[in-house]
Scaffold this motif. Structure first.
Motif, short mmCIF file in Angstrom:
data_model
loop_
_atom_site.label_atom_id
_atom_site.label_comp_id
_atom_site.label_asym_id
_atom_site.label_seq_id
_atom_site.Cartn_x
_atom_site.Cartn_y
_atom_site.Cartn_z
N ILE A 15 0.73 -1.14 0.07
CA ILE A 15 0.02 -0.06 -0.02
C ILE A 15 0.98 1.13 -0.07
CG2 ILE A 15 -1.96 -1.22 1.21
CD1 ILE A 15 -0.92 0.17 3.70
N MET A 16 2.02 1.03 -0.18
CA MET A 16 2.98 2.28 -0.25
C MET A 16 3.15 2.61 -1.71
SD MET A 16 7.02 2.43 0.94
CE MET A 16 6.64 2.23 2.74
N ILE A 17 2.85 3.91 -2.11
CA ILE A 17 2.85 4.45 -3.25
C ILE A 17 4.52 4.71 -3.40
CG2 ILE A 17 2.39 6.18 -4.89
CD1 ILE A 17 -0.35 6.28 -3.55
N LEU A 18 5.20 4.32 -4.68
CA LEU A 18 6.52 4.68 -4.85
C LEU A 18 6.61 5.70 -5.94
CD1 LEU A 18 7.90 0.97 -5.00
CD2 LEU A 18 7.72 2.27 -3.04
N ALA A 19 5.76 5.69 -6.80
CA ALA A 19 5.85 6.61 -7.96
C ALA A 19 4.50 7.06 -8.23
CB ALA A 19 6.79 6.32 -8.92
N GLU A 20 4.12 8.37 -8.51
CA GLU A 20 2.94 8.73 -9.19
C GLU A 20 2.99 9.89 -10.17
OE1 GLU A 20 0.46 10.16 -5.83
OE2 GLU A 20 2.03 11.59 -5.32
N TYR A 21 2.13 10.13 -10.78
CA TYR A 21 2.17 11.21 -11.87
C TYR A 21 0.65 11.51 -12.24
CZ TYR A 21 2.25 13.91 -16.17
OH TYR A 21 2.13 14.65 -17.15
N THR A 22 0.53 12.73 -12.50
CA THR A 22 -0.59 13.58 -12.76
C THR A 22 -0.29 14.80 -13.21
OG1 THR A 22 -3.02 13.90 -12.27
CG2 THR A 22 -1.26 14.35 -10.50
N GLU A 23 -1.24 15.50 -14.02
CA GLU A 23 -0.99 16.86 -14.47
C GLU A 23 -2.33 17.73 -14.06
OE1 GLU A 23 -0.19 17.05 -18.55
OE2 GLU A 23 1.96 16.78 -18.38
N PHE A 24 -3.09 16.99 -13.21
CA PHE A 24 -4.45 17.54 -12.87
C PHE A 24 -4.50 17.64 -11.40
CE2 PHE A 24 -4.71 15.18 -16.75
CZ PHE A 24 -5.56 16.01 -17.59
N THR A 25 -5.46 18.62 -10.90
CA THR A 25 -5.71 18.81 -9.52
C THR A 25 -7.10 17.99 -9.01
OG1 THR A 25 -7.02 20.84 -10.00
CG2 THR A 25 -4.58 21.09 -9.42
N GLY A 26 -7.23 17.63 -8.14
CA GLY A 26 -8.68 16.99 -7.54
C GLY A 26 -8.18 15.79 -6.63
N ARG A 38 -7.86 -1.44 -0.16
CA ARG A 38 -9.17 -2.22 0.06
C ARG A 38 -8.90 -3.39 -1.04
NH1 ARG A 38 -11.77 2.52 0.91
NH2 ARG A 38 -12.73 2.78 2.85
N LEU A 39 -7.78 -3.31 -1.81
CA LEU A 39 -7.60 -4.32 -2.79
C LEU A 39 -7.18 -5.47 -2.36
CD1 LEU A 39 -5.42 -2.48 -5.53
CD2 LEU A 39 -7.67 -3.34 -5.70
N PRO A 40 -7.71 -6.61 -3.03
CA PRO A 40 -7.14 -7.85 -2.52
C PRO A 40 -5.64 -8.24 -3.07
CG PRO A 40 -9.40 -8.29 -3.96
CD PRO A 40 -8.70 -6.75 -3.75
#
Length: 221
Positions: A15-26, A38-40
Motif C-alpha cells: 500500500i506504499m506508493i513509490l511513484a505517481e504522476y498527474t497533471e491535474f488537480t482534484g 481495499r485491494l485483494p
C-alpha cells in the motif's frame, strides 16, 4: 482519444506508493489510495467506477499499478497502459531498488516515464484496440476449436477428422498471429518516425543557433 483521457497513475509496493504522476488537480490520488488499501493481495485486475471515471488496478507479485481514466476510455486500453508501465518498472527496478524504495521516492525518475507511456497509449489507441481484438479472436477461435475437438472425441470420431480440425485451428491461429505481428511492426515504425522527426528538428534548431551566434559556419573569428 484526447490527452486528458488518463488523469492519474501510480506504482505501489503493497500500500506504499513509490511513484505517481498527474497533471491535474482534484481528489483522484486520495480516492485511488483508498481503493489501494481495499485491494485483494492476489494477482488480478480490478476496475472501480466513480464520478464518470474508472480506477483501474493491476496487482502482481506484491506490486499494484493504477491508472485513473475517463469512463470513455475502454477498460482494455487502461489495462494495456498498466501492462506497459509494469514491464518498464520491472525492467528498471525489479529485484533491487523497487524492494527498498521509500514512499514516492521514485517520483522524479519514474513519473516522467509514466507520462510518456500515457502519451504513447493515447496516440496509438486505435492500433492497440485492433491488436487486442486480434488477440481476443485468437483466444475465441482456440476455445471453440478445442471444444469441438473434445466433442468429437466424445462422439468417437476417427483420428483423421481430429487431425483436420487441429490443422484448421493452427492455420487460423497463425493468420491472427501474423495480423498481430503486422500491427506491432506498424506501431514500432510509427514510433521511430516520430523520434527521427524530433531529432531532425533538434538538429535544425542547433544549426540555426550556431549560425546566429557565429554569423556563419566558422566560429573562430
Amino acid at each position: 482519444m484526447s490527452q486528458e483521457s488518463f488523469i492519474y497513475s501510480f506504482v505501489a509496493r503493497g500500500i506504499m506508493i513509490l511513484a505517481e504522476y498527474t497533471e491535474f488537480t482534484g481528489n483522484f490520488p486520495a480516492i485511488a489510495a483508498q481503493c489501494l488499501k481495499r485491494l485483494p493481495s492476489t494477482n488480478n485486475k480490478f476496475t472501480y467506477n466513480c464520478d464518470h471515471h474508472t480506477f483501474n488496478f493491476l496487482v502482481e507479485d506484491g506490486y499494484a499499478y493504477c491508472v485513473v481514466a475517463k469512463d470513455s476510455v475502454g477498460k482494455q486500453i487502461s489495462i494495456a497502459f498498466l501492462e506497459r508501465v509494469k514491464a518498464d518498472f520491472r525492467k528498471r527496478y525489479g529485484g533491487g531498488k523497487a524492494d527498498t524504495a521509500i514512499a514516492k521516492s521514485l517520483n522524479k525518475e519514474f513519473g516522467p516515464i509514466m507520462k510518456e507511456h500515457m502519451k504513447y497509449i493515447i496516440d496509438h489507441a486505435e492500433e492497440i484496440e485492433k491488436l487486442l481484438k486480434v488477440k481476443a479472436q485468437v483466444s475465441e477461435v482456440k476455445s471453440i476449436m478445442l471444444e469441438n475437438i473434445d466433442k468429437a472425441i466424445d462422439r468417437g470420431e476417427n483420428l483423421t477428422v481430429l487431425v483436420d480440425k487441429t490443422e484448421t485451428l493452427r492455420s487460423q491461429a497463425q493468420d491472427y498471429k501474423n495480423k498481430g505481428t503486422q500491427l506491432r511492426r506498424k506501431l514500432w515504425y510509427q514510433n521511430m518516425k516520430i523520434k527521427l522527426v524530433v531529432f531532425g528538428i533538434l538538429l535544425l534548431l542547433i544549426l540555426v543557433i550556431w549560425l546566429s551566434i557565429c554569423h556563419g559556419f566558422d566560429c573562430t573569428n
